[in-house]
Enzyme design. Sequence first.
Site, mmCIF file in Angstrom:
data_model
loop_
_atom_site.group_PDB
_atom_site.id
_atom_site.type_symbol
_atom_site.label_atom_id
_atom_site.label_comp_id
_atom_site.label_asym_id
_atom_site.label_seq_id
_atom_site.Cartn_x
_atom_site.Cartn_y
_atom_site.Cartn_z
ATOM 1 N N LYS A 1 0.843 -1.198 0.000
ATOM 2 C CA LYS A 1 0.000 0.000 0.000
ATOM 3 C C LYS A 1 0.878 1.246 0.000
ATOM 4 O O LYS A 1 1.896 1.307 0.692
ATOM 5 C CB LYS A 1 -0.881 0.008 1.245
ATOM 6 C CG LYS A 1 -1.683 1.282 1.459
ATOM 7 C CD LYS A 1 -1.714 1.703 2.924
ATOM 8 C CE LYS A 1 -0.357 2.084 3.456
ATOM 9 N NZ LYS A 1 -0.344 2.771 4.751
ATOM 10 N N ALA B 1 -2.090 -5.513 4.963
ATOM 11 C CA ALA B 1 -2.229 -6.185 3.672
ATOM 12 C C ALA B 1 -2.250 -7.699 3.843
ATOM 13 O O ALA B 1 -2.986 -8.402 3.129
ATOM 14 C CB ALA B 1 -1.095 -5.774 2.741
ATOM 15 N N ASP C 1 -6.280 0.392 8.280
ATOM 16 C CA ASP C 1 -5.958 0.252 6.854
ATOM 17 C C ASP C 1 -6.464 -1.047 6.233
ATOM 18 O O ASP C 1 -6.403 -1.208 5.011
ATOM 19 C CB ASP C 1 -4.441 0.308 6.637
ATOM 20 C CG ASP C 1 -3.873 1.702 6.788
ATOM 21 O OD1 ASP C 1 -4.661 2.661 6.873
ATOM 22 O OD2 ASP C 1 -2.635 1.835 6.834
#
EC number: 2.7.1.148
Length: 284
Positions: A17, A111, A143
């Site tokens: 990211k 992630a 996130d």
Amino acid sequence: MPDLTLGMTNEETAYAKINLALHVRERRPDGYHRIETIFAFLDQGDVISVEPADQLTLEISGPFAKGLSSTDNLVLQAARRLAELSGVAQGARLHLDKRLPVASGIGGGSADAAATLRLLNRFWGLDHSLAALADIAKPLGADVPACVYSRTCRGTGIGQDLAIIAENELQGYAALLINPLVAVSTGDIFAAWDGIDRGPLGEGTVMAVARSGRNDLQKPAVALVPILTDMLQMLDGSEPIMAQMSGSGATCFALYDTLAAAAEAERHCRQATDNIWTMKGEFR
């Protein structure tokens, strides 16, 4: 001939990211911060794989596996949450190939958790939509929902209110990531933010917003990790479209018109110093 279908089914990339811009607007009473950001994702990252098993287990390997727990990890937290909410009794033997630096501002753990949700959703035949997985992901970290989509999007609130941006806006552009191999605490960087609201993100194309934007965490990060100045100067010397820190650091990035230009910049950075981690890729 190898079974390519099996490989695609049983593996998922945890895409790196990048915050193309990160405006911190206020510190909330609950300890989170209200932000405005542009999330973008490279076509490179960690890799999660899975095999059938009676229990949920995790093994970790790769260049950044050292020190990571295989029992207290966001990957397992994501797997357990998905299993519980979906009524899954199956296990899974998960493997994390850790290629991204830890605590580096490019969504590594987030992630990984997001990729685990996508992988097990497919592996267990659950057929949840990405929107449903993003909702499941919310308690795992600010996130993680954006990483579930792994598509260019605008994030507001604590970063979980997402507006997906047209996929082709970054098509053809590439990025180089560079990290001085220094782990940075997200909490420490946010705590060092001066609390001044410098205004919202702009409007327009992704590239226009990114180039007119800023990372409000870059200044406090540089104060805590001065070597970031060297990283940014190194990237600026490669004549990119733009260069900035991602997230809370310590990874910095530069954008280029082509992957070949990013590769040339990587060669120059590697010639300047060996004590760095780099990764180049194109945007998804």
